[in-house]
Enzyme design. Sequence first.
Site, PDB file in Angstrom:
ATOM      1  N   GLY A  18       0.683  -0.973   0.335  1.00  0.00           N
ATOM      2  CA  GLY A  18       0.166  -0.004  -0.009  1.00  0.00           C
ATOM      3  C   GLY A  18       0.897   1.431  -0.201  1.00  0.00           C
ATOM      4  CB  SER A  19       4.665   2.260  -0.513  1.00  0.00           C
ATOM      5  OG  SER A  19       4.189   2.021  -2.370  1.00  0.00           O
ATOM      6  CG  MET A  96      -1.838  -8.137  -5.744  1.00  0.00           C
ATOM      7  SD  MET A  96      -0.764  -6.998  -7.278  1.00  0.00           S
ATOM      8  CE  MET A  96      -0.568  -8.662  -8.677  1.00  0.00           C
ATOM      9  NE  ARG A  97     -10.237 -11.333  -5.951  1.00  0.00           N
ATOM     10  CZ  ARG A  97     -10.671 -13.068  -6.003  1.00  0.00           C
ATOM     11  NH1 ARG A  97      -9.907 -13.574  -5.175  1.00  0.00           N
ATOM     12  NH2 ARG A  97     -11.590 -13.404  -6.711  1.00  0.00           N
ATOM     13  CB  ILE A  98      -9.087 -10.187 -12.813  1.00  0.00           C
ATOM     14  CG1 ILE A  98      -7.388 -10.504 -12.881  1.00  0.00           C
ATOM     15  CG2 ILE A  98      -9.929  -9.730 -14.166  1.00  0.00           C
ATOM     16  CD1 ILE A  98      -7.205 -11.813 -13.779  1.00  0.00           C
ATOM     17  CG  LEU A  99     -11.776  -5.211  -9.665  1.00  0.00           C
ATOM     18  CD1 LEU A  99     -12.201  -4.189  -9.614  1.00  0.00           C
ATOM     19  CD2 LEU A  99     -13.009  -6.245  -8.053  1.00  0.00           C
ATOM     20  CG  ASN A 113      -4.478  -1.017 -12.203  1.00  0.00           C
ATOM     21  OD1 ASN A 113      -4.119  -0.578 -10.712  1.00  0.00           O
ATOM     22  ND2 ASN A 113      -4.004  -1.294 -13.087  1.00  0.00           N
ATOM     23  CG  HIS A 115       0.375  -1.957 -15.144  1.00  0.00           C
ATOM     24  ND1 HIS A 115       0.087  -3.142 -14.753  1.00  0.00           N
ATOM     25  CD2 HIS A 115       1.255  -2.469 -16.136  1.00  0.00           C
ATOM     26  CE1 HIS A 115       0.663  -4.254 -15.363  1.00  0.00           C
ATOM     27  NE2 HIS A 115       1.234  -3.785 -16.163  1.00  0.00           N
ATOM     28  CB  SER A 142       0.698   3.119 -17.738  1.00  0.00           C
ATOM     29  OG  SER A 142       2.054   3.490 -18.270  1.00  0.00           O
ATOM     30  CD  GLU A 149      -8.320  -4.625 -23.592  1.00  0.00           C
ATOM     31  OE1 GLU A 149      -6.336  -5.322 -24.297  1.00  0.00           O
ATOM     32  OE2 GLU A 149      -8.690  -3.860 -24.150  1.00  0.00           O
ATOM     33  CG  ASP A 151      -3.249  -4.146 -16.209  1.00  0.00           C
ATOM     34  OD1 ASP A 151      -3.431  -3.922 -15.093  1.00  0.00           O
ATOM     35  OD2 ASP A 151      -2.211  -5.630 -16.346  1.00  0.00           O
ATOM     36  CD  GLU A 180       4.392   1.850  -9.640  1.00  0.00           C
ATOM     37  OE1 GLU A 180       2.663   1.744  -8.640  1.00  0.00           O
ATOM     38  OE2 GLU A 180       4.821   1.019  -9.897  1.00  0.00           O
TER      39      GLU A 180
HETATM   40  C1  GRF Z   1       2.825  -1.177  -7.648  1.00  0.00           C
HETATM   41  O1  GRF Z   1       4.039  -1.261  -8.192  1.00  0.00           O
HETATM   42  C2  GRF Z   1       1.710  -0.883  -8.317  1.00  0.00           C
HETATM   43  O2  GRF Z   1       1.853  -0.159  -9.422  1.00  0.00           O
HETATM   44  C3  GRF Z   1       1.398  -2.183  -8.190  1.00  0.00           C
HETATM   45  O3  GRF Z   1       1.161  -2.893  -7.671  1.00  0.00           O
HETATM   46  C4  GRF Z   1       2.405  -2.400  -6.845  1.00  0.00           C
HETATM   47  C5  GRF Z   1       1.650  -2.044  -5.725  1.00  0.00           C
HETATM   48  O4  GRF Z   1       2.924  -0.970  -4.458  1.00  0.00           O
HETATM   49  N1  GRF Z   1      -0.084  -2.027  -9.256  1.00  0.00           N
HETATM   50  P1  GRF Z   1       1.970  -0.521  -3.311  1.00  0.00           P
HETATM   51  O5  GRF Z   1       1.216  -1.862  -2.579  1.00  0.00           O
HETATM   52  O6  GRF Z   1       1.311   0.383  -3.523  1.00  0.00           O
HETATM   53  O7  GRF Z   1       3.053   0.034  -2.850  1.00  0.00           O
END
Ligand code: GRF
Length: 222
Positions: A18-19, A96-99, A113, A115, A142, A149, A151, A180
């Site tokens: 969750g950074s 980390m789940r596909i909705l 989102n 990515h 991104s 679809e 990502d 990010e």
């Molecule tokens: C990040 O690299 C994000 O792009 C991907 O998952 C990672 C999540 O990192 N979708 P964090 O949990 O925000 O630290």
Amino acid sequence: MTVTDRKLPVVILISGTGSNMCRLAELMQTGELPIEIRAVISDRADAKGLVTASGMGIKTESLNPKAFAQRSEFDAALAKKVSSYEPELVILAGFMRILDSQFVSRFTDRMLNIHPSLLPRYPGLHTHQRALDAGDEVHGASVHFVTPELDGGPVVIQARVPVLKDDSAESLAERVLQQEHHIYPLAVQLFAEGRLRLRSGKVWLDDRELNAPLQVMNGKTP
Ligand code: GRF
């Protein structure tokens, strides 16, 4: 309250550290980002980010996919939970789940989102290793609107990160993650200010259709 004091209600979905969520929360708390995080929700009760969010005074919840017989039931329950907070923007930050498409259509045009690649390159997992294996000189991240679809939704902003000669997937991931933390708040801020919208599948910024994503290189917007 004046119009400019208005904070955009958001819900953030996470699965792990969750950074990105934490960065958004910090900027909210310093008053630099006009959002109100109504809840951080995870599909994993042990997500580290839940502890961080709760330590920052933010409401947290988790929903265990294993408690549901089918994926669609989990997605429906999650949609209901998210909706109960009446967010105007749903922020996926390492969720980390596909909705499923029902979930996505419920929050259509108001779900972002992040990515870790320069989409459309490398949708899915292991993006840093794939960029290294391909010999890419530039990699990145991104922010995109979410469509059914994976990502594949319209990209709003990208950060480009040069690949160094001795990079490992881990060292590259670390530098991408720093970027990010820069571009996700930027995109959320533009949305919160009403400047960024998805209309009929196209990204609009300040009443102009974006024909290419905004670009950030080495932390700077050209
Ligand atoms: C990040 O690299 C994000 O792009 C991907 O998952 C990672 C999540 O990192 N979708 P964090 O949990 O925000 O630290």
